[in-house]
Design a protein around this motif. Structure first.
Motif, PDB file in Angstrom:
ATOM      1  N   ILE A  28     -10.788 -74.561 -55.887  1.00  0.00           N
ATOM      2  CA  ILE A  28     -11.987 -73.589 -55.735  1.00  0.00           C
ATOM      3  C   ILE A  28     -13.007 -73.730 -56.892  1.00  0.00           C
ATOM      4  CG2 ILE A  28     -10.995 -72.317 -53.853  1.00  0.00           C
ATOM      5  CD1 ILE A  28     -10.256 -70.559 -56.272  1.00  0.00           C
ATOM      6  N   PHE A  29     -12.519 -74.451 -58.053  1.00  0.00           N
ATOM      7  CA  PHE A  29     -13.315 -74.343 -59.191  1.00  0.00           C
ATOM      8  C   PHE A  29     -14.472 -75.352 -58.818  1.00  0.00           C
ATOM      9  CE2 PHE A  29     -11.657 -78.716 -59.835  1.00  0.00           C
ATOM     10  CZ  PHE A  29     -10.424 -78.629 -59.725  1.00  0.00           C
ATOM     11  N   SER A  30     -14.239 -76.498 -57.828  1.00  0.00           N
ATOM     12  CA  SER A  30     -15.338 -77.125 -57.470  1.00  0.00           C
ATOM     13  C   SER A  30     -16.746 -76.573 -56.895  1.00  0.00           C
ATOM     14  CB  SER A  30     -14.786 -78.372 -56.653  1.00  0.00           C
ATOM     15  OG  SER A  30     -13.662 -78.897 -57.355  1.00  0.00           O
ATOM     16  N   ILE A  31     -16.272 -75.519 -56.419  1.00  0.00           N
ATOM     17  CA  ILE A  31     -17.434 -74.517 -55.761  1.00  0.00           C
ATOM     18  C   ILE A  31     -18.467 -74.026 -56.660  1.00  0.00           C
ATOM     19  CG2 ILE A  31     -17.769 -72.795 -54.125  1.00  0.00           C
ATOM     20  CD1 ILE A  31     -14.986 -73.099 -53.200  1.00  0.00           C
ATOM     21  N   ASN A  32     -19.584 -74.280 -56.301  1.00  0.00           N
ATOM     22  CA  ASN A  32     -20.801 -73.667 -56.891  1.00  0.00           C
ATOM     23  C   ASN A  32     -21.404 -72.678 -56.078  1.00  0.00           C
ATOM     24  OD1 ASN A  32     -23.103 -73.711 -59.116  1.00  0.00           O
ATOM     25  ND2 ASN A  32     -24.202 -74.092 -57.325  1.00  0.00           N
ATOM     26  N   SER A  33     -21.515 -72.608 -55.009  1.00  0.00           N
ATOM     27  CA  SER A  33     -21.724 -71.631 -54.090  1.00  0.00           C
ATOM     28  C   SER A  33     -21.317 -71.696 -52.780  1.00  0.00           C
ATOM     29  CB  SER A  33     -23.503 -71.612 -53.997  1.00  0.00           C
ATOM     30  OG  SER A  33     -23.860 -72.549 -53.294  1.00  0.00           O
ATOM     31  N   ILE A  34     -21.353 -70.381 -52.034  1.00  0.00           N
ATOM     32  CA  ILE A  34     -20.763 -70.600 -50.887  1.00  0.00           C
ATOM     33  C   ILE A  34     -21.795 -69.931 -49.726  1.00  0.00           C
ATOM     34  CG2 ILE A  34     -19.119 -69.262 -49.047  1.00  0.00           C
ATOM     35  CD1 ILE A  34     -16.768 -69.799 -51.173  1.00  0.00           C
ATOM     36  N   GLY A  35     -21.953 -70.520 -48.885  1.00  0.00           N
ATOM     37  CA  GLY A  35     -22.875 -69.875 -47.813  1.00  0.00           C
ATOM     38  C   GLY A  35     -22.497 -69.811 -46.336  1.00  0.00           C
ATOM     39  N   TRP A  36     -23.081 -68.629 -45.564  1.00  0.00           N
ATOM     40  CA  TRP A  36     -22.751 -68.480 -44.199  1.00  0.00           C
ATOM     41  C   TRP A  36     -24.078 -69.241 -43.373  1.00  0.00           C
ATOM     42  CZ3 TRP A  36     -18.608 -67.044 -41.838  1.00  0.00           C
ATOM     43  CH2 TRP A  36     -17.424 -66.259 -42.573  1.00  0.00           C
ATOM     44  N   TYR A  37     -23.666 -70.182 -42.526  1.00  0.00           N
ATOM     45  CA  TYR A  37     -24.598 -70.930 -41.637  1.00  0.00           C
ATOM     46  C   TYR A  37     -24.246 -70.411 -40.380  1.00  0.00           C
ATOM     47  CZ  TYR A  37     -25.395 -73.969 -45.454  1.00  0.00           C
ATOM     48  OH  TYR A  37     -25.784 -74.479 -46.722  1.00  0.00           O
ATOM     49  N   ARG A  38     -25.256 -70.258 -39.534  1.00  0.00           N
ATOM     50  CA  ARG A  38     -25.016 -70.072 -37.961  1.00  0.00           C
ATOM     51  C   ARG A  38     -25.904 -71.135 -37.112  1.00  0.00           C
ATOM     52  NH1 ARG A  38     -28.309 -64.314 -37.262  1.00  0.00           N
ATOM     53  NH2 ARG A  38     -30.502 -65.013 -37.700  1.00  0.00           N
ATOM     54  N   GLN A  39     -25.302 -71.457 -35.963  1.00  0.00           N
ATOM     55  CA  GLN A  39     -26.156 -72.420 -35.100  1.00  0.00           C
ATOM     56  C   GLN A  39     -25.733 -71.643 -33.595  1.00  0.00           C
ATOM     57  OE1 GLN A  39     -25.044 -76.290 -35.444  1.00  0.00           O
ATOM     58  NE2 GLN A  39     -27.104 -76.969 -34.560  1.00  0.00           N
ATOM     59  N   ALA A  40     -26.956 -71.424 -33.164  1.00  0.00           N
ATOM     60  CA  ALA A  40     -27.072 -71.169 -31.662  1.00  0.00           C
ATOM     61  C   ALA A  40     -27.419 -72.310 -30.715  1.00  0.00           C
ATOM     62  CB  ALA A  40     -28.115 -69.934 -31.405  1.00  0.00           C
ATOM     63  N   PRO A  41     -27.073 -72.205 -29.485  1.00  0.00           N
ATOM     64  CA  PRO A  41     -27.274 -73.251 -28.559  1.00  0.00           C
ATOM     65  C   PRO A  41     -28.581 -73.700 -28.606  1.00  0.00           C
ATOM     66  CG  PRO A  41     -25.825 -71.710 -27.558  1.00  0.00           C
ATOM     67  CD  PRO A  41     -26.408 -71.073 -28.852  1.00  0.00           C
ATOM     68  N   GLY A  42     -28.960 -75.028 -28.871  1.00  0.00           N
ATOM     69  CA  GLY A  42     -30.130 -75.458 -28.679  1.00  0.00           C
ATOM     70  C   GLY A  42     -30.869 -75.174 -29.944  1.00  0.00           C
ATOM     71  N   MET A  43     -30.494 -74.856 -30.950  1.00  0.00           N
ATOM     72  CA  MET A  43     -31.322 -74.306 -31.920  1.00  0.00           C
ATOM     73  C   MET A  43     -30.650 -74.993 -33.430  1.00  0.00           C
ATOM     74  SD  MET A  43     -33.295 -71.923 -30.900  1.00  0.00           S
ATOM     75  CE  MET A  43     -33.733 -71.014 -32.451  1.00  0.00           C
ATOM     76  N   GLN A  44     -31.552 -75.187 -34.306  1.00  0.00           N
ATOM     77  CA  GLN A  44     -31.002 -75.957 -35.685  1.00  0.00           C
ATOM     78  C   GLN A  44     -30.116 -74.861 -36.324  1.00  0.00           C
ATOM     79  OE1 GLN A  44     -34.577 -77.393 -37.948  1.00  0.00           O
ATOM     80  NE2 GLN A  44     -34.045 -79.089 -36.739  1.00  0.00           N
TER      81      GLN A  44
END
Length: 117
Positions: A28-44
């Motif tokens: 975990i020392f390698s981590i600079n940031s954590i993000g939450w991503y989402r993807q809906a069907p047919g969407m980016q």
């Protein structure tokens, strides 16, 4: 290597709440940031919220005032509290970790969030 495990998705009615968790382990020392991503069907896929090691938090406009990202350093866990959920929030949500070099090599398995109208 970093391992990320999400939990907390589910089915909720519009206006309801869910809390997603992303537990990190490994290097975990390698981590600079954590993000939450989402993807809906047919969407980016889109970055919903992120937190850097020094605590800077970013949200996309569509979730500001409704979603809150927090971190428990003792548990190596990042949380996404989602309130006032809308049907358009329905998606698979992944947490992902950025390595400080601009790369995002570590992803969780994803958790489904479904908001019914």
């Amino acid at each position: 290597q970093v391992q990320l495990v999400e939990s907390g998705g589910g089915l909720v009615q519009a206006g309801g709440s869910l809390r997603l968790s992303c537990a990190a382990s490994g290097s975990i020392f390698s981590i600079n940031s954590i993000g939450w991503y989402r993807q809906a069907p047919g969407m980016q896929r889109e970055l919903v919220a992120s937190i850097t090691n020094d605590g800077n938090i970013h949200y996309i406009d569509s979730v500001k005032g409704r979603f809150t990202l927090s971190r428990d350093n003792a548990k190596n866990t990042v949380y996404l509290q989602m309130n006032s959920l809308k049907p358009e929030d329905t998606a698979i949500y992944h947490c992902a970790a950025e390595d400080g070099l601009g790369y995002i090599p570590w992803w969780g398995q994803g958790t489904q969030v479904t908001v019914s109208s």
